[in-house]
Design an enzyme around this catalytic site. Structure first.
Site, PDB file in Angstrom:
ATOM      1  N   GLU A 211       0.950  -1.083  -0.033  1.00  0.00           N
ATOM      2  CA  GLU A 211      -0.123  -0.107   0.048  1.00  0.00           C
ATOM      3  C   GLU A 211       0.904   1.260  -0.100  1.00  0.00           C
ATOM      4  OE1 GLU A 211      -1.961  -0.263   3.659  1.00  0.00           O
ATOM      5  OE2 GLU A 211      -2.630  -2.357   3.300  1.00  0.00           O
ATOM      6  N   LYS A 213       2.535   4.683   1.267  1.00  0.00           N
ATOM      7  CA  LYS A 213       2.577   5.375   2.511  1.00  0.00           C
ATOM      8  C   LYS A 213       2.515   6.685   2.320  1.00  0.00           C
ATOM      9  CE  LYS A 213       5.582   5.217   6.444  1.00  0.00           C
ATOM     10  NZ  LYS A 213       5.107   6.641   6.980  1.00  0.00           N
ATOM     11  N   ARG A 361       4.830  -5.783  15.758  1.00  0.00           N
ATOM     12  CA  ARG A 361       4.712  -7.359  16.060  1.00  0.00           C
ATOM     13  C   ARG A 361       5.362  -8.135  15.235  1.00  0.00           C
ATOM     14  NH1 ARG A 361       3.409  -5.738  20.081  1.00  0.00           N
ATOM     15  NH2 ARG A 361       5.311  -6.838  20.718  1.00  0.00           N
TER      16      ARG A 361
END
Length: 499
Positions: A211, A213, A361
């Site tokens: 995607e 940024k 994460r």
């Protein structure tokens, strides 16, 4: 809990680089806190008191009187400090500055030397004691005997580590598991780590959403019927300042939403503006979204990203940030090229199977954007504190001005410095010092402009703080350039060209 016990623990944490030792020491401290104290203690050891910013800056702290006749035995408690911060935060209006100084001076007069140093550094955000949010979270889990994964989720959903810690202390795992997503209460955002390139990121993540940024401001938007609220990445509410976002989300065909996205400044033709123009508040802005966390009664945090994106597009239409689902690096590279051609920062590469989890994460979300490096000259350095006590740490950097033969300050940084680098630069900057680094506890030392440093930056922004009118964005040290003289440093024109 005595404030002295907290200060001693944070000193121990700052003195070790071993993560397990930091966690064990903090857990021991938290284990002595009552259920009423633990939220306050968590905020203080993390350097983020629950009151947030209270209107006290470096100049105020610097000018506080220093009383040599300090008590040798500690008596102040953590609760005393928390009450002080409440009182200072509530002091506003005419004469408030003097009132704040009075409150702080009276409090510090009753503290030991170590306690006073801790409070001063806390007020100006200079603790730097190595107690990151991740370490404090693990320490809370250890002290309260709850699984860290359960605690992390409660922190994400409550938006507050201190609140989650209090629940863990009072109610244990069951209390944490009862914490759910609530509309109109912000949750902590998921973050991306950096990848060197699109191909590398896709190899790591597999099937991915690649995607654009955007160079905007991260926002989280909640909608419940006509009630729309907007928060920043740091969970500061900005609803009143972004009426365009409120109108756009209110018009969406949904009763309840939690959206993750960006608000971006655009020109009259809809082309993106730079970050600083978006932040100036003088440009028109438009919201764009890249994730959907709740939709009309359905919590989507544990749903895979690919499914969330399908539902997102159905809800927001052309306000979805462009991207493609792919496993092919060349397709991802094409998205990056298009994003850069449209004036955006780069791309995000996200594992299509990933669920939504606060913080960074692992490598499920990766950001890829061109990195600029500059060779600048170190003009001054600040004394380190916390774990960097005794070293010269935060450097002030300048670009060369060919017209004057001097240097124009463009930013400061303490990022990217290893312990070996800190030891080296402490020796080196003592050699270059114009001032005596040890005189009267000097916190800033002016240097002869000779040492060149290579820094990586994400770009620049306009600034009235520095004489060159620009400031570096997210500068971090790459290396010191002993192979270059100051006359070979980049010019202020080169720095400005990055904008």
């Amino acid at each position: 809990m005595l404030l002295a016990d907290l200060v001693a623990a944070t000193s121990d944490v700052a003195a070790t680089s071993a993560r397990k030792e930091k966690i064990a020491r903090l857990a021991a401290l938290l284990g002595t806190a009552t259920a009423d104290e633990i939220a306050v203690v968590v905020g203080l050891v993390a350097g983020e008191p629950r009151q947030g910013r209270i209107g006290v800056g470096w100049a105020t702290v610097r000018d506080l009187p220093v009383d040599d006749a300090r008590p040798s035995e500690p008596s102040r408690t953590v609760a005393d400090l928390d009450s002080l911060l409440d009182e200072v935060a509530a002091t506003h209006g005419e004469g408030s500055q003097g009132a704040r100084v009075g409150l702080l001076s009276d409090f510090l007069a009753g503290t030991t030397v170590d306690e006073a140093d801790f409070v001063r550094r806390l007020l100006i955000g200079e603790l730097r004691q190595g107690a990151s949010a991740g370490i404090v979270t693990e320490a809370v889990a250890k002290a309260t005997e709850v699984p860290v994964t359960v605690l992390r989720r409660a922190v994400m959903l409550s938006g507050d580590l201190g609140e989650a810690a209090a629940i863990a202390a009072a109610e244990g795992r069951a209390g944490l598991e009862a914490v759910g997503l609530e509309l109109l209460r912000p949750i902590q955002p998921m973050l991306a780590s950096t990848a060197p390139g699109v191909a590398e990121a896709i190899v790591e993540t597999g099937r991915s959403s690649v995607e654009w940024k955007l160079d905007g401001v991260r926002i989280q938007v909640h909608k419940r019927d006509d009630d729309v609220r907007v928060w920043t990445r740091n969970l500061n509410e900005i609803t009143d300042g972004v009426p365009e976002v409120v109108r756009a989300v209110r018009a969406l065909d949904a009763r309840a939403l939690v959206l993750d996205g960006e608000v971006l400044g655009v020109d009259d033709d809809g082309a993106p503006l730079k970050f600083q123009d978006t932040m100036s508040g003088s440009s028109q802005v438009a919201p764009f979204f890249f994730d959907l966390l709740h939709h009309d009664g359905d919590d989507l945090l544990d749903v895979d990203l690919e499914t969330r994106l399908q539902r997102l597009e159905a809800v927001v239409g052309d306000r979805r940030i462009p991207g493609v689902i792919t496993e092919a690096p060349d397709e991802g590279e094409a998205v990056l090229a298009e994003a850069l051609a449209r004036g955006h920062e780069g791309v995000l590469v996200k594992a299509a199977s990933s669920t939504y989890q606060a913080g960074r994460r692992g490598k499920t979300w990766r950001k890829v954007k061109p990195v600029h490096t500059l060779d600048l000259v170190v003009l001054a350095v600040e004394a380190g504190s916390g774990r960097r006590q005794g070293w010269l740490s935060n450097i002030h950097m300048g670009a060369r001005d060919p017209e004057t033969g001097g240097f124009v300050m463009v930013g400061k940084t303490f990022k990217g410095m290893t312990d070996d680098m800190l030891r080296w630069q402490t020796r080196r900057f003592r050699e270059l010092a114009v001032d005596d680094p040890d005189a009267n506890g000097a916190w800033q030392v002016t240097l002869r402009p000779e040492q060149v440093v290579e820094v990586a930056v994400d770009g620049i922004q306009r600034s009235t703080r520095y004489p060159g009118g620009v400031a570096l964005r997210f500068a971090r040290v790459v290396r010191y350039r002993d192979d270059k003289g100051a006359d070979e440093a980049d010019t202020i024109a080169t720095v400005r060209a990055l904008g």
